[in-house]
Design a protein around this motif. Structure first.
Motif, PDB file in Angstrom:
ATOM      1  N   LEU A  78      19.762  -8.812  40.448  1.00 33.70           N
ATOM      2  CA  LEU A  78      20.949  -8.738  39.599  1.00 33.70           C
ATOM      3  C   LEU A  78      20.909  -7.561  38.629  1.00 33.70           C
ATOM      4  CD1 LEU A  78      21.365 -12.527  38.710  1.00 33.70           C
ATOM      5  CD2 LEU A  78      22.765 -11.193  40.296  1.00 33.70           C
ATOM      6  N   PHE A  79      19.709  -7.172  38.203  1.00 34.77           N
ATOM      7  CA  PHE A  79      19.559  -6.126  37.200  1.00 34.77           C
ATOM      8  C   PHE A  79      19.997  -4.761  37.722  1.00 34.77           C
ATOM      9  CE2 PHE A  79      16.914  -3.256  34.490  1.00 34.77           C
ATOM     10  CZ  PHE A  79      17.446  -3.630  33.263  1.00 34.77           C
ATOM     11  N   ASN A  80      19.782  -4.537  39.011  1.00 31.19           N
ATOM     12  CA  ASN A  80      20.276  -3.323  39.668  1.00 31.19           C
ATOM     13  C   ASN A  80      19.778  -2.053  38.977  1.00 31.19           C
ATOM     14  OD1 ASN A  80      21.666  -1.866  41.597  1.00 31.19           O
ATOM     15  ND2 ASN A  80      23.668  -2.084  40.614  1.00 31.19           N
ATOM     16  N   SER A  81      18.474  -2.036  38.694  1.00 28.97           N
ATOM     17  CA  SER A  81      17.830  -0.871  38.066  1.00 28.97           C
ATOM     18  C   SER A  81      18.479  -0.473  36.745  1.00 28.97           C
ATOM     19  CB  SER A  81      17.830   0.322  39.036  1.00 28.97           C
ATOM     20  OG  SER A  81      17.122   0.012  40.221  1.00 28.97           O
ATOM     21  N   GLY A  82      19.016  -1.454  36.030  1.00 27.64           N
ATOM     22  CA  GLY A  82      19.614  -1.197  34.725  1.00 27.64           C
ATOM     23  C   GLY A  82      21.109  -0.977  34.745  1.00 27.64           C
ATOM     24  N   LEU A  83      21.694  -0.853  35.924  1.00 30.97           N
ATOM     25  CA  LEU A  83      23.136  -0.627  35.998  1.00 30.97           C
ATOM     26  C   LEU A  83      23.931  -1.829  35.507  1.00 30.97           C
ATOM     27  CD1 LEU A  83      23.471   1.188  39.455  1.00 30.97           C
ATOM     28  CD2 LEU A  83      23.587   2.205  37.178  1.00 30.97           C
ATOM     29  N   SER A  84      23.322  -3.027  35.531  1.00 30.99           N
ATOM     30  CA  SER A  84      24.028  -4.238  35.104  1.00 30.99           C
ATOM     31  C   SER A  84      23.942  -4.487  33.601  1.00 30.99           C
ATOM     32  CB  SER A  84      23.478  -5.457  35.858  1.00 30.99           C
ATOM     33  OG  SER A  84      23.750  -5.356  37.238  1.00 30.99           O
ATOM     34  N   CYS A  85      23.214  -3.653  32.884  1.00 36.45           N
ATOM     35  CA  CYS A  85      23.127  -3.831  31.434  1.00 36.45           C
ATOM     36  C   CYS A  85      24.527  -3.833  30.822  1.00 36.45           C
ATOM     37  CB  CYS A  85      22.304  -2.703  30.816  1.00 36.45           C
ATOM     38  SG  CYS A  85      20.542  -2.815  31.123  1.00 36.45           S
ATOM     39  N   GLY A  86      24.809  -4.851  30.018  1.00 34.98           N
ATOM     40  CA  GLY A  86      26.119  -4.958  29.373  1.00 34.98           C
ATOM     41  C   GLY A  86      27.113  -5.807  30.125  1.00 34.98           C
ATOM     42  N   ALA A  87      26.813  -6.156  31.379  1.00 38.88           N
ATOM     43  CA  ALA A  87      27.719  -7.008  32.160  1.00 38.88           C
ATOM     44  C   ALA A  87      27.698  -8.430  31.611  1.00 38.88           C
ATOM     45  CB  ALA A  87      27.310  -7.010  33.630  1.00 38.88           C
ATOM     46  N   CYS A  88      28.804  -9.126  31.747  1.00 37.87           N
ATOM     47  CA  CYS A  88      28.920 -10.496  31.245  1.00 37.87           C
ATOM     48  C   CYS A  88      29.058 -11.488  32.402  1.00 37.87           C
ATOM     49  CB  CYS A  88      30.124 -10.622  30.308  1.00 37.87           C
ATOM     50  SG  CYS A  88      29.944  -9.638  28.806  1.00 37.87           S
ATOM     51  N   PHE A  89      28.446 -12.646  32.235  1.00 38.00           N
ATOM     52  CA  PHE A  89      28.447 -13.685  33.264  1.00 38.00           C
ATOM     53  C   PHE A  89      28.754 -15.035  32.644  1.00 38.00           C
ATOM     54  CE2 PHE A  89      25.616 -10.370  34.715  1.00 38.00           C
ATOM     55  CZ  PHE A  89      25.831 -10.283  36.079  1.00 38.00           C
TER      56      PHE A  89
END
Length: 258
Positions: A78-89
């Motif tokens: 889920l982290f995707n090498s940091g690309l998911s930082c800031g995403a909301c779930f």
């Protein structure tokens, strides 16, 4: 013979309808895009959330930056090498009558849950690929479970828009030769994919250093600074002249919002 053939077909249709009714019933209010997926959740740290501060996205003190305890560390998948930082779930406990509590939580991805290849995926290696796993703050975990002793629970989760108070924040870091900017409090999709900066010259692309820490070779000291931020959904917002020419490293400035 006809009845024997029809019965399994009828039962399959019944189970499909039953599943649709269930997913409709648990659909969180306000989730207006994306679909449900399955995963698991654990927690780290204590109720005060001290252990969740900092993290792989570069946000630092999550209380000061407005994220609080409504956060999670994401597994590799889920982290995707940091690309998911800031995403909301949105996350809710699912299919565990012993431990699941009603209701759901909404969190922002602020950290990385590293894999533990010394342990099997189903016994301690919860964040190993390809598992989709959320390591929540303890207060968030106990909101979707009856007791923190549950340890690990199955969950349903989905991406949702981030609703943040105020504008996007730009924290100036680094030094005069290599300025860094931490992008904080991003609404909408939440996960920043592209940043452009404008100082004394024209616009130039910033490069991701790690998480949501972006850097540039442009000389920004003594300059009025503008930013253009693009998130994973392709939307872009500009914050023009958001940083005054007398800015100092360590200061944070608030711009426009999605």
């Amino acid at each position: 013979k006809t009845l024997i053939l029809i019965y399994p077909l009828f039962m399959n249709l019944f189970l499909i309808c039953l599943s649709f009714i269930f997913l409709s019933a648990v659909r969180p209010i306000g989730a207006d895009h994306g679909g449900w997926d399955t995963g698991h959740a654990t927690f780290y740290g204590a109720m005060d959330g001290g252990e969740t501060m900092g993290g792989a996205c570069g946000y630092g003190n999550l209380f000061e930056q407005g994220y609080g305890l409504e956060t999670a560390a994401l597994s590799t998948a889920l982290f995707n090498s940091g690309l998911s930082c800031g995403a909301c779930f949105q996350i809710l406990c699912f299919n565990d009558k012993q431990w699941c509590a009603p209701g759901y939580i909404t969190i922002t991805a602020t950290n990385f849950c590293p894999p533990n290849y010394a342990k099997p995926n189903d016994n301690g290696g919860w964040c190993n690929p390809p598992l989709k796993h959320f390591d929540l703050s303890m207060p968030m975990f106990v909101r979707i479970t009856k007791d923190y002793h549950a340890g690990i629970v199955p969950v349903l989760f989905r991406r949702v828009p981030c609703h943040k108070k105020g504008g996007i924040r730009f924290q100036m870091q680094g030094n005069q030769w290599t300025p860094f900017v931490i992008i904080l409090n991003v609404g909408g999709a939440g996960d920043v994919r592209e940043v452009w900066v404008k100082g004394g010259g024209g616009w130039s692309a910033m490069t991701r250093n790690w998480g949501q820490v972006w850097q540039t070779s442009e000389k920004l000291v003594g300059q009025t600074v503008s930013f253009s931020v693009t998130t994973s959904d392709g939307r872009t917002v500009q914050s023009l002249n958001v940083v005054p020419p007398n800015w100092q490293f360590g200061q944070t400035f608030e711009g426009s919002q999605f």
